[in-house]
Design a protein around this motif. Structure first.
Motif, PDB file in Angstrom:
ATOM      1  N   ALA A  85     -18.159  -2.537  -5.214  1.00 25.79           N
ATOM      2  CA  ALA A  85     -16.938  -3.331  -5.063  1.00 25.79           C
ATOM      3  C   ALA A  85     -16.033  -3.125  -6.267  1.00 25.79           C
ATOM      4  N   PRO A  86     -14.728  -2.969  -6.039  1.00 31.11           N
ATOM      5  CA  PRO A  86     -13.819  -2.833  -7.182  1.00 31.11           C
ATOM      6  C   PRO A  86     -13.715  -4.170  -7.923  1.00 31.11           C
ATOM      7  N   VAL A  87     -13.774  -4.096  -9.233  1.00 33.17           N
ATOM      8  CA  VAL A  87     -13.728  -5.302 -10.058  1.00 33.17           C
ATOM      9  C   VAL A  87     -12.284  -5.762 -10.206  1.00 33.17           C
ATOM     10  N   VAL A  88     -12.055  -7.045  -9.933  1.00 36.13           N
ATOM     11  CA  VAL A  88     -10.712  -7.600 -10.060  1.00 36.13           C
ATOM     12  C   VAL A  88     -10.245  -7.438 -11.502  1.00 36.13           C
ATOM     13  N   GLY A  89      -9.025  -6.950 -11.645  1.00 37.86           N
ATOM     14  CA  GLY A  89      -8.458  -6.727 -12.970  1.00 37.86           C
ATOM     15  C   GLY A  89      -8.518  -5.281 -13.415  1.00 37.86           C
ATOM     16  N   GLN A  90      -9.309  -4.469 -12.740  1.00 36.72           N
ATOM     17  CA  GLN A  90      -9.408  -3.052 -13.096  1.00 36.72           C
ATOM     18  C   GLN A  90      -8.454  -2.251 -12.204  1.00 36.72           C
ATOM     19  N   ALA A  91      -7.242  -2.065 -12.708  1.00 37.42           N
ATOM     20  CA  ALA A  91      -6.182  -1.438 -11.929  1.00 37.42           C
ATOM     21  C   ALA A  91      -6.558  -0.051 -11.425  1.00 37.42           C
ATOM     22  N   ASP A  92      -7.264   0.724 -12.252  1.00 35.08           N
ATOM     23  CA  ASP A  92      -7.618   2.085 -11.832  1.00 35.08           C
ATOM     24  C   ASP A  92      -8.580   2.087 -10.646  1.00 35.08           C
ATOM     25  N   ALA A  93      -9.446   1.096 -10.553  1.00 37.06           N
ATOM     26  CA  ALA A  93     -10.373   1.002  -9.421  1.00 37.06           C
ATOM     27  C   ALA A  93      -9.656   0.525  -8.159  1.00 37.06           C
ATOM     28  N   TRP A  94      -8.622  -0.277  -8.330  1.00 40.17           N
ATOM     29  CA  TRP A  94      -7.896  -0.828  -7.186  1.00 40.17           C
ATOM     30  C   TRP A  94      -6.771   0.071  -6.689  1.00 40.17           C
ATOM     31  N   ALA A  95      -6.211   0.904  -7.546  1.00 41.83           N
ATOM     32  CA  ALA A  95      -5.032   1.697  -7.181  1.00 41.83           C
ATOM     33  C   ALA A  95      -5.196   2.475  -5.876  1.00 41.83           C
ATOM     34  N   PRO A  96      -6.284   3.253  -5.695  1.00 41.40           N
ATOM     35  CA  PRO A  96      -6.398   3.995  -4.434  1.00 41.40           C
ATOM     36  C   PRO A  96      -6.542   3.075  -3.215  1.00 41.40           C
ATOM     37  N   ARG A  97      -7.105   1.914  -3.434  1.00 37.03           N
ATOM     38  CA  ARG A  97      -7.259   0.963  -2.325  1.00 37.03           C
ATOM     39  C   ARG A  97      -5.917   0.323  -1.986  1.00 37.03           C
ATOM     40  N   ILE A  98      -5.184  -0.046  -3.022  1.00 35.64           N
ATOM     41  CA  ILE A  98      -3.877  -0.673  -2.815  1.00 35.64           C
ATOM     42  C   ILE A  98      -2.926   0.299  -2.124  1.00 35.64           C
ATOM     43  N   GLU A  99      -3.071   1.603  -2.412  1.00 39.22           N
ATOM     44  CA  GLU A  99      -2.229   2.624  -1.767  1.00 39.22           C
ATOM     45  C   GLU A  99      -2.415   2.621  -0.250  1.00 39.22           C
ATOM     46  N   LYS A 100      -3.569   2.200   0.236  1.00 38.08           N
ATOM     47  CA  LYS A 100      -3.819   2.134   1.684  1.00 38.08           C
ATOM     48  C   LYS A 100      -3.013   1.026   2.350  1.00 38.08           C
ATOM     49  N   GLY A 101      -2.533   0.098   1.553  1.00 39.21           N
ATOM     50  CA  GLY A 101      -1.726  -0.992   2.090  1.00 39.21           C
ATOM     51  C   GLY A 101      -2.505  -2.293   2.176  1.00 39.21           C
ATOM     52  N   GLN A 102      -1.776  -3.355   1.949  1.00 32.57           N
ATOM     53  CA  GLN A 102      -2.378  -4.691   1.956  1.00 32.57           C
ATOM     54  C   GLN A 102      -3.011  -5.021   3.303  1.00 32.57           C
ATOM     55  N   GLU A 103      -2.345  -4.665   4.400  1.00 29.07           N
ATOM     56  CA  GLU A 103      -2.869  -4.979   5.731  1.00 29.07           C
ATOM     57  C   GLU A 103      -4.207  -4.278   5.986  1.00 29.07           C
TER      58      GLU A 103
END
Length: 142
Positions: A85-103
């Motif tokens: 699971a990506p750790v909240v606050g770690q932007a580099d871990a979340w960036a590829p996921r966020i690119e997929k879109g919030q929905e």
């Protein structure tokens, strides 16, 4: 009674008092460890002091905030990185996921994705609450 007997009696009484104090302290610690983690609030009745705003909101049928859901259901994995699971606050871990879109992220959280179970394993969460938790995690991970 001789002085030795009085001294021995005083030592025995003191030891008994200390033993009772330790036992009482241990009993308090046990009670603290096994106390209920929440309380039931009934609509139309005032909740006790332990319920707090979250219990009041639930009792009123209001959805919990994204932060409240994250703190109660998501933090176990998203604060430790368990099962990838990506750790909240770690932007580099979340960036590829966020690119997929919030929905897409909300859909994954609701339906399950990879090691994450459906509804993020929050059996008491509504889809709206899960979506709020996802938004909270995204906002705190950019």
């Amino acid at each position: 009674m001789t002085n030795l007997k009085r001294l021995l009696l005083a030592v025995v009484i003191a030891a008994a008092c200390v033993g009772m104090a330790v036992a009482a302290s241990m009993e308090d610690q046990i009670k603290e460890r096994i106390k209920p983690v929440g309380e039931v609030c009934v609509a139309g009745q005032e909740c006790g002091s332990g319920g707090g705003a979250a219990a009041s909101a639930e009792a009123a049928g209001e959805p919990r905030s994204g932060e409240a859901v994250y703190s109660s259901a998501c933090t176990a994995c998203h604060s430790t990185g368990a099962a990838g699971a990506p750790v909240v606050g770690q932007a580099d871990a979340w960036a590829p996921r966020i690119e997929k879109g919030q929905e897409t992220l909300i859909e994954h959280a609701i339906n399950g994705f990879n090691a994450m179970p459906a509804m993020g394993a929050c059996g008491s969460c509504s889809e709206e609450e899960v979506a709020s938790a996802v938004k909270y995690m995204i906002e705190n991970s950019q």
